[in-house]
Design a protein around this motif. Structure first.
Motif, PDB file in Angstrom:
ATOM      1  N   VAL A 328      62.481  41.848  37.966  1.00  0.00           N
ATOM      2  CA  VAL A 328      61.528  42.858  38.430  1.00  0.00           C
ATOM      3  C   VAL A 328      61.847  43.200  39.878  1.00  0.00           C
ATOM      4  CG1 VAL A 328      59.698  42.072  36.882  1.00  0.00           C
ATOM      5  CG2 VAL A 328      59.867  41.092  39.166  1.00  0.00           C
ATOM      6  N   PRO A 329      61.454  44.377  40.364  1.00  0.00           N
ATOM      7  CA  PRO A 329      61.680  44.734  41.770  1.00  0.00           C
ATOM      8  C   PRO A 329      61.002  43.733  42.709  1.00  0.00           C
ATOM      9  CG  PRO A 329      61.058  46.671  40.495  1.00  0.00           C
ATOM     10  CD  PRO A 329      60.846  45.491  39.608  1.00  0.00           C
ATOM     11  N   ALA A 333      54.003  43.712  42.815  1.00  0.00           N
ATOM     12  CA  ALA A 333      53.066  42.983  41.953  1.00  0.00           C
ATOM     13  C   ALA A 333      52.803  43.734  40.654  1.00  0.00           C
ATOM     14  CB  ALA A 333      51.757  42.751  42.704  1.00  0.00           C
ATOM     15  N   GLY A 334      52.719  45.073  40.728  1.00  0.00           N
ATOM     16  CA  GLY A 334      52.476  45.861  39.527  1.00  0.00           C
ATOM     17  C   GLY A 334      53.603  45.730  38.520  1.00  0.00           C
ATOM     18  N   ALA A 335      54.846  45.785  39.020  1.00  0.00           N
ATOM     19  CA  ALA A 335      55.997  45.645  38.131  1.00  0.00           C
ATOM     20  C   ALA A 335      56.061  44.243  37.531  1.00  0.00           C
ATOM     21  CB  ALA A 335      57.283  45.950  38.901  1.00  0.00           C
ATOM     22  N   LEU A 336      55.704  43.249  38.315  1.00  0.00           N
ATOM     23  CA  LEU A 336      55.681  41.880  37.803  1.00  0.00           C
ATOM     24  C   LEU A 336      54.649  41.744  36.694  1.00  0.00           C
ATOM     25  CD1 LEU A 336      56.567  38.930  37.890  1.00  0.00           C
ATOM     26  CD2 LEU A 336      54.989  38.561  39.789  1.00  0.00           C
ATOM     27  N   ALA A 337      53.467  42.323  36.905  1.00  0.00           N
ATOM     28  CA  ALA A 337      52.427  42.279  35.874  1.00  0.00           C
ATOM     29  C   ALA A 337      52.891  42.990  34.609  1.00  0.00           C
ATOM     30  CB  ALA A 337      51.143  42.913  36.410  1.00  0.00           C
ATOM     31  N   VAL A 340      55.370  40.766  32.714  1.00  0.00           N
ATOM     32  CA  VAL A 340      54.675  39.663  32.048  1.00  0.00           C
ATOM     33  C   VAL A 340      54.004  40.165  30.771  1.00  0.00           C
ATOM     34  CG1 VAL A 340      52.738  38.060  32.216  1.00  0.00           C
ATOM     35  CG2 VAL A 340      54.349  38.275  34.119  1.00  0.00           C
ATOM     36  N   ARG A 341      53.340  41.319  30.861  1.00  0.00           N
ATOM     37  CA  ARG A 341      52.695  41.870  29.662  1.00  0.00           C
ATOM     38  C   ARG A 341      53.725  42.189  28.579  1.00  0.00           C
ATOM     39  NH1 ARG A 341      48.722  44.099  33.438  1.00  0.00           N
ATOM     40  NH2 ARG A 341      50.168  45.776  33.960  1.00  0.00           N
ATOM     41  N   TRP A 342      54.893  42.712  28.989  1.00  0.00           N
ATOM     42  CA  TRP A 342      55.947  42.987  27.997  1.00  0.00           C
ATOM     43  C   TRP A 342      56.396  41.689  27.335  1.00  0.00           C
ATOM     44  CZ3 TRP A 342      60.832  41.313  27.018  1.00  0.00           C
ATOM     45  CH2 TRP A 342      61.576  42.047  26.100  1.00  0.00           C
ATOM     46  N   ALA A 343      56.577  40.654  28.143  1.00  0.00           N
ATOM     47  CA  ALA A 343      57.020  39.369  27.597  1.00  0.00           C
ATOM     48  C   ALA A 343      56.005  38.819  26.587  1.00  0.00           C
ATOM     49  CB  ALA A 343      57.234  38.369  28.732  1.00  0.00           C
TER      50      ALA A 343
END
Length: 393
Positions: A328-329, A333-337, A340-343
């Motif tokens: 993730v970039p 924090a938004g991209a990390l979230a 995680v949701r994709w995973a």
């Protein structure tokens, strides 16, 4: 073959300390006669001792004499140095040369080039010490927010840079990734003496059929390098368990964030960490700074634990994006979230990533692979006539 390993242990156990123990065990198990010459920062307690340590950072004659005695007693074929800071100092290299014993130095960080071992957090200044004098770091107090400590380190860096210590007194450097090697060469180290060898970890014990559930973070709780605040911000949007292991300046923030979804476990033993890795669904590694080789990631690989990490230049030497890990970039924090949701919505794809990560561990990061690489580094130095370089007093 006889190998003398040299290491200055930290007060709080660090990844380097684990690597030294792993390599000692690896060499012994393969029939190498290996001993350890060490110091520990636990000895730096009284004020007088702290002052003498600061004075000896540049060059410690006591350590040089102590190592000379050990070399005479043990008579090794090669000396492998992992860390000399702060108690041993580069003086130990003169003991090796006097004894005619080749030296190998693993560079776990950039400390021989910059007082900030992982370079400066500010991207505009991060690599300045690789190309310029590092006195600029002193007023910024980059070492433990200490003016005196940073000054001592800057003096060590600049003295040995100008004395040609690294170009004349070390027979072989070990960089942990190709990226690290490039940066070390940019910093002035001789390219022809730098080889790349990653660290390794022993196969973890199997703790039984643990259910894979929850995210896991393991590391020092600081924002400059580990991205803990970014992780906590991302988790405000995620309804899924997160366990955090570690200690550091942001421990109070983590404690405040603990609740129904976030569990703070504090500092834990390696056994507990490995057990948590086998119980988690994925490891979060939202690093923001430079690290040369994240042992936590390799331990995750060995535990079949998929990794979600920051997309940084240095991490690509360990994690192949969308193959052995998800990226993730940095600091987003938004991209990390979102990742995680994709995973969580693509468990089968996540399992495939975990399988490829484990295969990478089996191929590159086992004790067996590490032993073969170490021998390939040691043996040419032992066989060649000493001294290839001009003697240095």
């Amino acid at each position: 073959m006889r190998v003398l390993m040299v290491h200055n242990f930290y007060q709080i156990r660090a990844g380097e300390d684990s690597v030294v123990r792993e390599e000692l065990a690896c060499l012994k198990q393969n029939g190498v006669d290996v001993e350890l010459f060490s110091a520990t920062n636990d000895d730096i307690v009284p004020v007088a001792r702290k002052i003498s340590t600061a004075l000896g950072v540049v060059y410690n004659p006591h350590s040089r004499r102590a190592l000379s005695r050990k070399l005479a007693e043990f008579s090794p074929d090669v000396v492998h140095i992992h860390n000399f800071f702060p108690l041993l100092s580069p003086s130990i290299l003169d003991a090796c040369r006097e004894a005619g014993v080749p030296s190998v130095m693993t560079l776990h960080n950039f400390r021989i080039l910059c007082p900030s071992a992982l370079l400066y957090p500010d991207e505009r200044l991060r690599e300045r010490s690789l190309r310029h004098a590092c006195w600029w770091t002193v007023p910024k107090k980059v070492y433990r927010n200490s003016l005196a400590g940073t000054l001592a380190l800057a003096a060590m860096v600049e003295f040995h840079k100008r004395a040609g210590t690294w170009s004349r007194k070390v027979d072989r450097f070990i960089a942990l990734t190709d990226w690290a090697r490039r940066k070390l060469v940019e910093g002035g180290l001789p390219a022809e003496r730098i080889v790349v060898k990653p660290n390794a970890v022993a196969r973890p014990p199997i703790f039984g059929d643990l259910r894979r559930n929850g995210g896991l973070f393991v590391g020092r709780l600081d924002e400059h390098h580990k991205g803990v605040a970014t992780l906590l911000e991302a988790w405000k949007e995620i309804d899924y368990p997160l366990r955090i292991i570690g200690d550091g300046p942001l421990a109070p923030l983590v404690e405040q964030s603990a609740g129904e979804r976030v569990e703070y476990l504090g500092r834990q033993s390696r056994e507990t960490v490995l057990k948590e890795m086998q119980a988690a669904a994925f490891l979060l590694f939202p690093s923001k700074g430079y690290e040369l080789f994240p042992m936590t990631v390799i331990e995750a690989f060995a535990s079949r634990l998929p990794v979600i990490c920051s997309e940084l230049p240095w991490i690509k030497g360990v994690v192949e994006p969308d193959v052995t890990g998800l990226v993730v970039p940095v600091g987003n924090a938004g991209a990390l979230a979102d990742q995680v949701r994709w995973a969580l919505s693509n468990r089968s794809a996540l399992e495939e990533v975990a399988g490829r990560a484990y295969a990478a561990y089996q191929e590159q990061y086992t004790p067996e692979a590490n032993f073969n690489r170490l021998m390939a580094i040691y043996e040419p130095l032992v066989r060649r006539p000493m001294r290839a370089f001009a003697a240095v007093s």
